[in-house]
Structures are given as structure tokens and as C-alpha cells.
Design an enzyme around this catalytic site. Structure first.
Site, PDB file in Angstrom:
ATOM      1  N   LYS A 181    -101.137  21.343 106.884  1.00 43.62           N
ATOM      2  CA  LYS A 181    -102.247  20.231 106.338  1.00 43.62           C
ATOM      3  C   LYS A 181    -103.035  20.918 105.158  1.00 43.62           C
ATOM      4  O   LYS A 181    -103.238  20.106 104.191  1.00 43.62           O
ATOM      5  CB  LYS A 181    -103.177  20.064 107.559  1.00 43.62           C
ATOM      6  CG  LYS A 181    -102.472  19.091 108.676  1.00 43.62           C
ATOM      7  CD  LYS A 181    -103.287  19.246 109.826  1.00 43.62           C
ATOM      8  CE  LYS A 181    -102.591  18.539 110.912  1.00 43.62           C
ATOM      9  NZ  LYS A 181    -103.113  18.477 112.187  1.00 43.62           N
TER      10      LYS A 181
ATOM     11  N   GLN B  44    -107.895  20.842 115.540  1.00 38.84           N
ATOM     12  CA  GLN B  44    -106.470  20.935 116.137  1.00 38.84           C
ATOM     13  C   GLN B  44    -106.239  21.021 117.457  1.00 38.84           C
ATOM     14  O   GLN B  44    -107.123  21.810 118.113  1.00 38.84           O
ATOM     15  CB  GLN B  44    -105.656  22.009 115.163  1.00 38.84           C
ATOM     16  CG  GLN B  44    -104.523  22.262 115.310  1.00 38.84           C
ATOM     17  CD  GLN B  44    -103.488  20.994 114.770  1.00 38.84           C
ATOM     18  OE1 GLN B  44    -104.066  20.349 113.671  1.00 38.84           O
ATOM     19  NE2 GLN B  44    -102.380  20.738 115.623  1.00 38.84           N
TER      20      GLN B  44
ATOM     21  N   ASP C  65    -108.255  11.842 112.273  1.00 35.11           N
ATOM     22  CA  ASP C  65    -107.006  11.760 113.258  1.00 35.11           C
ATOM     23  C   ASP C  65    -106.881  10.578 113.931  1.00 35.11           C
ATOM     24  O   ASP C  65    -106.064  10.272 114.514  1.00 35.11           O
ATOM     25  CB  ASP C  65    -107.273  12.962 114.199  1.00 35.11           C
ATOM     26  CG  ASP C  65    -106.594  14.311 114.101  1.00 35.11           C
ATOM     27  OD1 ASP C  65    -105.404  14.097 113.276  1.00 35.11           O
ATOM     28  OD2 ASP C  65    -106.894  15.264 114.481  1.00 35.11           O
TER      29      ASP C  65
HETATM   30  N1  GUN Z   1    -101.797  18.710 117.909  1.00 33.17           N
HETATM   31  C1  GUN Z   1    -100.679  17.974 117.669  1.00 33.17           C
HETATM   32  N2  GUN Z   1    -100.654  16.763 116.747  1.00 33.17           N
HETATM   33  C2  GUN Z   1    -102.105  16.980 116.391  1.00 33.17           C
HETATM   34  C3  GUN Z   1    -102.623  15.823 115.540  1.00 33.17           C
HETATM   35  O1  GUN Z   1    -101.957  15.127 115.022  1.00 33.17           O
HETATM   36  N3  GUN Z   1    -103.936  16.291 115.427  1.00 33.17           N
HETATM   37  C4  GUN Z   1    -104.595  17.197 115.934  1.00 33.17           C
HETATM   38  N4  GUN Z   1    -105.909  17.313 115.710  1.00 33.17           N
HETATM   39  N5  GUN Z   1    -104.002  17.956 116.753  1.00 33.17           N
HETATM   40  C5  GUN Z   1    -102.632  17.844 116.786  1.00 33.17           C
END
Ligand code: GUN
Length: 295
Positions: free
Chosen positions: A53, A97, A120
Site C-alpha cells: 500500500k 490493517q 477500507d
Molecule cells: N486484512 C486483509 N485485507 C485487508 C484490507 O483490505 N484492509 C485491512 N485494513 N486489513 C486487511
């Protein structure tokens, strides 16, 4: 002959489009989008996702900040940090996350994020708004799948779409988005899950299959009708002595078997995966422009 839906190439195109938008913002003296990510602990997959990211942000000219904590952080400390970022006018989007350590209530943390910064799309306000068709952040994986369907001009109206998996992050939103009165959408959607009976019969009647159950090579040729479109959301990491990293990714679809029956299919890796990060970037751009929640 089937066509591969190339998520890697599509993601590169979308990144270029976003980078061009950032250049325009710069020229006009506007706000450069800024994404913050909170990473707790040292889970290998989470480290990889957050690094991806960060890299994607810098590739398109966004600012990004990663806030790291040991897994000894208390829920209270984490919630205080979220509250601080909620108020920080410099930061447009915030992701925490997942997964979080056992002693922290994930849902409580998600609900602490201001919906306007929840890029998200996990906050119940964003999920609820999406369900009733109000402007909302749509979570990255379903948004990425919609973008692929759109860019490959795959017809969806009146089609029978079978979604396998009912997770909050993929299956549930995907089923709702594909039944919306729009394009992509207007599908007749069936949601299948671990308690579904006669699954193969149902998937064999599907024009579009979204496999999002998290079981490697689950979807086999006998479960797919000729001419189907197959979207593979699975990413199971398995040990491999054939790759440099020592790992390889397997999808939920047995690609070799299933692909010859399809009109379109996404590979793993290089299908849905690369699109999820660009969807997050798009949401962050929307956040910086205050498009979903005008203040
Ligand atoms: N863990 C696995 N996929 C994601 C996601 O898209 N966002 C976040 N914050 N955590 C994750």
C-alpha cells in the site's frame, strides 16, 4: 478460447490515471491525498500488504504514513490513536490493517474510524450506505472486481451470478453490489457458503462465478458451465521450492481445469489481487476530494 482478465495490467492503467489526477491537483494547488495505515504486530502477510500500500501510494504521488505498534499495545491506546487521526486535517484516509491481536476488539476499532476517513469501507455506516445505494466507500476487493468487469465490458444485466463465500469483506458486499440496479449489476445473485447444499448444481447454472471462500483450487471444471465468467478471489499461500520467495499463491479456482470452459477468467496471481490496492487508492482520492462526505 478464453480471455484472461489481466488485473496486473489493469491496475497499472488505473495507477497511471490516478497519478495524472494527482498531477492536476498539484498544478491547481489542491490537497495531495494522504493515506495513513496502522500496523500492529509483525504478521507476515500484513507486513506485505502494508508495504504494498505504501509503495502504491508513492507510485501515484500520494503521501502515506505507516504507524507501527508492537502487539502489546492496548485497545485503549489504539483507539486514542484512531481518534487523533480522525481529527488530523492532514490525513484523508485511515486503514487499520487486520487481523489485530486477540486482546483487541476489531469491530470496536473499525467503528472508531470516522466514516469519512474509512477508505477500507469497513465501517457499518459505509456498509449501510452502500447497501441502500447512497455514496459510500466500497471495500477494496469488491470495488476492484467491479472495475475489472467494467473495463472488460463484461455483460452483467440479467445474468445469474453465484458468489461463493459470505465474508463481510468480499462475499457479502459483492452479492449486494452485483444485484444493484446499475452496471455492473442487475444480476440475479445467489450466495453460497459452507452450509449450502448441492453447490455444484448451483454453480453450474451460473453465468458469473465469484469464488471467495478461501479454499485452494476449490472450483473444478465439473462445477462450471461452458461460457462462464470466473472471478477468483482466493489467495492461499503455500510453500514452494520453485519460487525465489519460497511461497506461491493459489486461487480458489483450479485454473488449468476451469479456464478452457470460460469466456473470461482471472488468474492468481495477477487477477483480483493487484486491483484491491488501486481501489484503496481510488477511495483515498475520493476522501481527499471530500466526494463521499462533503463537509
Ligand atoms: N486484512 C486483509 N485485507 C485487508 C484490507 O483490505 N484492509 C485491512 N485494513 N486489513 C486487511
Amino acid at each position: 478460447m478464453y480471455r484472461i482478465i489481466d488485473g496486473k495490467a489493469t491496475a497499472a492503467t488505473v495507477r497511471e490515471e490516478i497519478a495524472a489526477e494527482v498531477n492536476k491537483i498539484k498544478e491547481q494547488g489542491g490537497k495531495i491525498p494522504h493515506l495513513a495505515a496502522i500496523l500492529v504486530g509483525h504478521d507476515g502477510a500484513s507486513e506485505t500488504y502494508v508495504a504494498g500500500k505504501e509503495k502504491a501510494c508513492s507510485a501515484v504521488g500520494f503521501y502515506s504514513t505507516v504507524i507501527r505498534y508492537e502487539d502489546t499495545i492496548t485497545e485503549h491506546e489504539l483507539l486514542e490513536k484512531v481518534a487523533e487521526i480522525n481529527k488530523d486535517p492532514e490525513i484523508d484516509g485511515l486503514i487499520v490493517q487486520l487481523p489485530l491481536p486477540q486482546h483487541i476488539n476489531e469491530q470496536k476499532v473499525i467503528e472508531a474510524i470516522r466514516p469519512a476517513k474509512d477508505v477500507d469501507g469497513f465501517h457499518p455506516v459505509n456498509v449501510g450506505r452502500m447497501v441502500i445505494g447512497l455514496p459510500a466507500y466500497i471495500s477494496a476487493t469488491p470495488a476492484g472486481i467491479l472495475e475489472l468487469i467494467e473495463r472488460y465490458r463484461i455483460p452483467t444485466e440479467g445474468k445469474h451470478c453465484v458468489v461463493i463465500g459470505r465474508s463481510n469483506i468480499v462475499g457479502k458486499p459483492m452479492s449486494i453490489l452485483l444485484s444493484r440496479k446499475s452496471y455492473p449489476g442487475n444480476c440475479t445473485v445467489t450466495v453460497c457458503h459452507s452450509r449450502t447444499q448441492h453447490l455444484a448444481e448451483i454453480t453450474r447454472s451460473a453465468d458469473i462465478i465469484v469464488a471467495a471462500l478461501g479454499k485452494a483450487k476449490f472450483l473444478t471444471a465439473g462445477m462450471v458451465k461452458d461460457g462462464a465468467v470466473v472471478i477468483d478471489v482466493g489467495i492461499t499461500r503455500v510453500k514452494s521450492d520453485k519460487t525465489k520467495s519460497g511461497w506461491k499463491l493459489l486461487g480458489d479456482v483450479d485454473f488449468e481445469q476451469v479456464a478452457p470452459k470460460c469466456t473470461y477468467i482471472t488468474p492468481v496471481p495477477g487477477g483480483v489481487g493487484p486491483m484491491t490496492i488501486v481501489s484503496l487508492l481510488k477511495n483515498t482520492l475520493l476522501a481527499a476530494r471530500r466526494e463521499i462526505y462533503p463537509s
